[in-house]
Design an enzyme around this catalytic site. Structure first.
Site, PDB file in Angstrom:
ATOM      1  N   ALA A 191      -9.095   1.757  -1.652  1.00  0.00           N
ATOM      2  CA  ALA A 191     -10.289   1.078  -2.147  1.00  0.00           C
ATOM      3  C   ALA A 191     -11.159   0.667  -0.975  1.00  0.00           C
ATOM      4  O   ALA A 191     -11.710   1.528  -0.287  1.00  0.00           O
ATOM      5  CB  ALA A 191      -9.914  -0.097  -3.042  1.00  0.00           C
ATOM      6  N   ASP A 195       0.800  -1.223   0.000  1.00  0.00           N
ATOM      7  CA  ASP A 195       0.000   0.000   0.000  1.00  0.00           C
ATOM      8  C   ASP A 195       0.833   1.273   0.000  1.00  0.00           C
ATOM      9  O   ASP A 195       0.318   2.341  -0.316  1.00  0.00           O
ATOM     10  CB  ASP A 195      -0.981  -0.021   1.170  1.00  0.00           C
ATOM     11  N   TYR A 243     -10.284  -0.734   1.971  1.00  0.00           N
ATOM     12  CA  TYR A 243      -9.708  -0.755   3.308  1.00  0.00           C
ATOM     13  C   TYR A 243      -9.321   0.631   3.811  1.00  0.00           C
ATOM     14  O   TYR A 243      -9.018   1.520   3.024  1.00  0.00           O
ATOM     15  CB  TYR A 243      -8.438  -1.609   3.325  1.00  0.00           C
ATOM     16  N   GLU A 244      -9.297   0.768   5.115  1.00  0.00           N
ATOM     17  CA  GLU A 244      -8.782   1.971   5.746  1.00  0.00           C
ATOM     18  C   GLU A 244      -7.710   1.603   6.772  1.00  0.00           C
ATOM     19  O   GLU A 244      -7.817   0.570   7.452  1.00  0.00           O
ATOM     20  CB  GLU A 244      -9.905   2.719   6.514  1.00  0.00           C
TER      21      GLU A 244
END
Lengths: 718, 718
Positions: free
Chosen positions: B413, B331, B415-416
């Site tokens: 997208a 990420d 996920y946080e």
């Protein structure tokens, strides 16, 4: 209550079976025992007998069904009375009576094995000092130290620890001795001036029978190194922590941070012990040994736990020089967490709107002695609870995690522990422990260092030690018949058939069928699931469960053949799974004081080899802290925090916190923009009132927006 | 800024060398590159070049000495410009220019190896949708699914992951596809309707080159099981999380909890990036890849860290069915945490008095694009900081632990992640990560379950996966020459000479002399100490140090020979110790997108076999979360929290929080007693003003009081 000749009985009340005794009830119990036991009695504890589970469950069923009335049958309300009988020869016998409070009569009497020692009492603590003052042996030892008269002597009575092999030990107490500067604030910190002697008292005879001399050497010295007994304090330096004695000013630049709850708390407390908050419903009890205890924990009408408690803690010291092998406290069994509980103070021990409640203890005559504010209950904010932003629309939905905290704090001579049960809105329960207070130090010669600890102040060696805790979890996952599963995530070697690209791993679940001990296994992600095999989650088709990941704490470091290790068999595994038995509450057994080995603890319970799948099962979680002190732990150590998290795992059909409103907190302020700054894009559902519920925030998420949806109609060519 | 023909240069400023670029500076850098590179350019990033450490340290020395003036020499202020050159054949070349901002000229040009792929850009995300809409191949695939026209198609573009062995991969992007209910709120949750296709785009050619079909079977089906391609959504059910779409009402019984700071915050921010709070002083930077970065962290004038950052995270999925081996995001390297950072909202993402600051990013034309409020800074209360009650006097001294939080949140997208650097008053720094957002799901046939994940919603299988993070710690413990030690607590068998009673244990310290990888070892209490061997704590006689206990997280589960594992060599050890090199910041190397193996990451750095004792050393901590989803993680998961705690260990000469005032918070309220209830025994030093500093609370501790001191004079017989 009648003081006349007839049986003394408590007023007819409908207290909940789990409530603490009232003062009246304590008095009834006391009188009942005094009446039948014509002797000199020293009372230790008088507290509510929790009814046998089979009986209590029936009552709780009626309670949850809302059908309880004055006529509902309820378990007989009884008190447990623990006391010494003192005979003319000063020998003691330890008895335990069960008193029926409705009839004011003893209904059971237990004579305790004379081979065990019960916990220390406050009176014994006080007597230790008095006996030392009178003891020629002690006076001589102090004289030999040739201390400056600017000092007083301060003694911390400790449990004697485990006797050595072959040692004959009647009831003993030992004392850790320190010098305390005179003509000073009475709160000057005496721990900075450790004295190299430990007087040992025959507790019943009230006589100092021995003075243990302590080695004060360093790395280069043998275990038996004897101090010169002179000038042992010359190199010691004050180490104050009360603010008026500090040699530095207090910080002036810490601005107030206030927690305000203008509409009051979100929880209610009723019926003396019933807490309801955010779909949670449970009862708070309080016992002299365990402190706060949670009962009958439900979420949204569904049963989660029957009982949750701190069960035991042992603190063995790792300094091999005798007599430090006897520095091993069992803070629940030797002392009692409830009896050591602090009276909490508003605005000091927690912030916001606080509900305190009191603990019922007794004095040595068995009279009620209310300890004020021993438990506090309050809410706190724990940051973001869940958040998601749809990058297509920039709509952010964010909720905060509110917690309900049930907290108590205990002081055991130098040390403090802060225990909290924390409930959250996503179905989680966290058992938090914070260790603070003053590390235990012994004298060390000038300029020396030691492999057995760290010099945290000149002349003061903070010894390496461990804290090993046991939490007792009595699950009731949608009922009392539960099965414990372990679940591990394991690698699968790359192979064409089941793992062609090597990324796959497998999750292996195994039921615990017989009472067992389980080791934490972080590298396989070992998770313990407390499941109800009779109830399947309709979404996942797995049994409803709660889970926790046992912390891979270091366990008992002492040699397994040592007395220290044998006394704490519970401290050798991270998880124990046992079949439920009424009154089996204590991980190291009921009697820990001067024990030679653990008796009646979890190891014995496991040894019964009971069937535990789809049974009424109890899970014990052991975790700890190997504490090799830092200088920063002196003179009062910053909190060391541990958390045990119980979380739902397929218990619910979705995130139970989904209905928590994502309310914008309008009391927050941005620096450098006005109070209604432009930062917060609020969607149309915001009600605009300060802190109103039901509103939702939409915050733009930068640089991801703009990739919209595609119409099926378009791609289908319509 | 001049727009004329001469070199365009930034206005003369004295921005700090670590500050983000101003808009003007971005423009200067852009122009400098456009001028020398006559081609179609797609800009990716333009951001501050951190000066070489050797240069910056000299400037920081002057800064800390307070001798910086306009004339102080400072490292040249430079911008890094990362961009694609697009050639006529649509092939791309990736270049990186360094622009000197004072002269407005390119001073360095790096041509990047054509074998690597740079991170995804927002434009590429957007294009993915457009290309799908135009793609006959994609339209056909959708047509075959025969979806109801009540649906739109929503596509989450993802990095392609690791290509298979032998696969020839130009720049690719893949898309996870979902159906989204039409005629609904645009924030309806499309993840509840997963489609069993993954279109793959040739990113540069802007062409869908393949549609991967996904297995939808269960435990009983093989890896290659093909879906019927019909009615794949019939059993799926909506799973909404935006409140106006919920099928249950929001909770009405959560009352406001407000954090008020009437005198403002206790921190200051000056000079664009300098934060000072409670003896801490550090700078906050922000980069497109890492998000918030901390620099030059000092406590009370003493250096602690040179730099602290999140370095990388990989999320491999454990479903062995192809093509899920390519569901593996990096990420930071594939996307960029700074570019994915949320614009935070007042009163939503934190409480109290908040300082936000903005991030400087650029659009694809290289123009400055300010991302508002990407970092927030605020204070919070973390419960009791330290406490001790002297049982003799009942005097309780208790302080609360205030924290300063530097937080940013990223959306990738579904996920946080919430990242926070938290400073406390006892010298501690905690790096906290919270995982939240929506778990990644794939379609599963009605009624089936799978070994590769958990059915969290009908038709939606949440696949098992891991999150493995790397934090880069560049220590500067009282200077830049540091040594890393491991410290383990080990049992010692009972023996007459060194451990006669078996309670002793030993603490074994070992220096790390060569660059190395270290595994967490919780059962030996393995602690990592970052020490300055040249500076000895005068109390303990040990080197001053900071320590952390590496979390024994489960590491990469994929087969070591798999592409998934090879791409993330960093994810195979918990701690890496490397010799410092300028610009060596990324645990998995600079280029992770479509990588076949980790290049230039920590494993390569360790392989240099550098001497690292008493050197400028960097420590990388890897931790993670094996996430086998629960039903409760759906549709938005409650936060999963991990904390890495850096704590002083003999860095100070006592508890640095000793001077924190134990102020009674007078805004707290007790339920059932008046606001000045009798619970709180305040000593004479209390100033009595609301929330005033400098006052101290004494709370009675029950049942331990009364054992006073003994006079030396008495026992000495005077």
């Amino acid at each position: 209550m009648s003081a006349a000749n007839g049986p003394i009985v408590a007023k007819k009340t409908h207290k909940h079976p789990l409530d603490q005794l009232s003062g009246d009830e304590v008095e009834v119990a006391r009188q009942a025992v005094l009446k039948v036991r014509k002797a000199h009695l020293i009372f230790r504890n008088i507290y509510t007998v929790e009814p046998p589970k089979a009986e209590l469950v029936e009552f709780l069923k009626a309670e949850h069904a809302g059908t309880v009335s004055a006529d509902t049958p309820r378990p007989p309300r009884q008190a447990r009375v623990q006391y010494d009988v003192v005979y003319d020869d000063q020998s003691h016998e330890y008895l335990e009576s069960i008193v029926d409070l409705a009839t004011g009569s003893e209904v059971n009497l237990k004579r305790v094995d004379t081979g065990v020692q019960q916990s220390l009492t406050l009176d014994e603590f006080k007597e230790f000092n008095e006996v030392c003052v009178e003891s020629e042996m002690f006076k001589q030892a102090i004289k030999e130290l040739d201390l400056d008269e600017k000092f007083d002597i301060a003694i911390d009575p400790w449990p004697y620890g485990g006797p050595d092999v072959g040692e004959i030990t009647p009831r003993y107490t030992q004392g850790l001795c320190f010098a305390k500067r005179r003509h000073e604030n009475p709160d000057t910190n005496h721990y900075a001036f450790p004295l190299p002697i430990i007087p040992v008292m025959d507790t019943n005879k009230k006589e100092i029978i021995r003075i243990d001399r302590l080695a004060t050497g360093g790395t280069e010295d043998g275990l038996e190194y004897g101090t010169a007994d002179k000038n042992v304090l010359e190199h010691c330096r004050p180490a104050e922590y009360v603010p008026e004695l500090l040699d530095i000013p207090l910080r002036k630049d810490l601005k107030p941070l206030n927690v305000l709850q203008p509409d009051g708390p979100s929880f209610t407390m009723s019926d003396d012990s019933l807490i309801e908050w955010q779909k949670w419903r449970f009862r708070v009890g309080f016992t002299p040994r365990e402190g706060a205890v949670l009962h009958d924990v439900h979420y949204d009408g569904r049963s989660v736990l029957y009982r949750l408690s701190l069960s035991e803690m042992t603190v063995p010291y790792g300094d091999p020089r005798p007599p430090f092998q006897r520095k091993q406290a069992f803070d629940f069994g030797d002392s009692g967490a409830g009896r050591a509980a602090n009276n909490l103070a508003l605005g000091c021990d927690c912030l916001g709107v606080i509900k305190y409640f009191d603990g019922m203890l007794v004095d040595s005559e068995g009279r009620p002695s209310v300890s004020k504010n021993v438990v506090c209950i309050h809410e706190q904010d724990n940051g973001i609870g869940w958040k998601h932003t749809d990058f297509r629309t920039n709509r952010a939905v964010v909720t905060r995690s509110r917690e309900l905290v049930v907290q108590f704090i205990i002081t055991l001579a130098n040390y403090e522990y802060i225990f909290a049960f924390k409930f959250d809105q996503a179905g989680g329960i966290t058992v938090e422990t914070r260790a603070t207070g003053i590390v235990s130090v012994v004298n060390i010669d000038p300029g020396k260092v030691s492999p057995y600890g760290n010099v945290v102040s000149p002349g003061a060696l903070a010894q390496n030690h461990q804290h090993i805790f046991a939490v007792r979890i009595d699950p009731a996952i949608d009922g009392h018949a539960n099965t414990i599963f372990t679940e591990e995530s394991l690698p699968v070697p790359m192979n064409p058939k089941t793992n062609p690209f090597g990324n796959g791993y497998e999750v292996v679940r195994k039921p615990v069928t017989k009472s067992s001990a389980i080791h934490a296994s972080p590298f396989t992600n070992l998770t313990v699931k407390m499941a109800n095999p009779n109830k399947i989650n309709p979404i996942s088709q797995r049994p409803v469960a709660y889970k926790f990941i046992p912390s891979p704490s270091q366990l008992m470091l002492a040699d397994p053949e040592s007395i220290v290790a044998k006394r704490a068999a519970f401290a050798h595994h991270h998880v124990w799974v046992t079949k439920y038995r009424d009154e089996e509450l204590f991980a190291a057994g009921e009697f820990t004081n001067q024990s030679l080995k653990e008796i009646g603890g979890v190891a014995d319970a496991v040894a019964r080899n009971d069937k535990v799948d789809n049974e009424d099962v109890v899970v014990w979680n052991v975790f700890g802290l190997t504490h090799n002190p830092r200088v920063e732990d002196w003179p009062v150590m910053p909190v060391e925090i541990h958390q045990l998290e119980l979380k739902p795992a397929d218990f619910f059909e979705r995130n139970p916190a989904l209905d928590v409103p994502g309310t914008k907190n309008l009391s927050s302020v941005e620096i450098g923009r006005d109070e209604n700054g432009t930062c917060c894009h609020t969607d149309g559902t915001t009600n605009g009132t300060a802190n109103g519920n039901g509103s939702v925030q939409a915050a733009p998420t930068s640089h991801l927006q703009g990739t919209g949806s595609i119409r099926v109609a378009d791609v289908n060519g319509h």
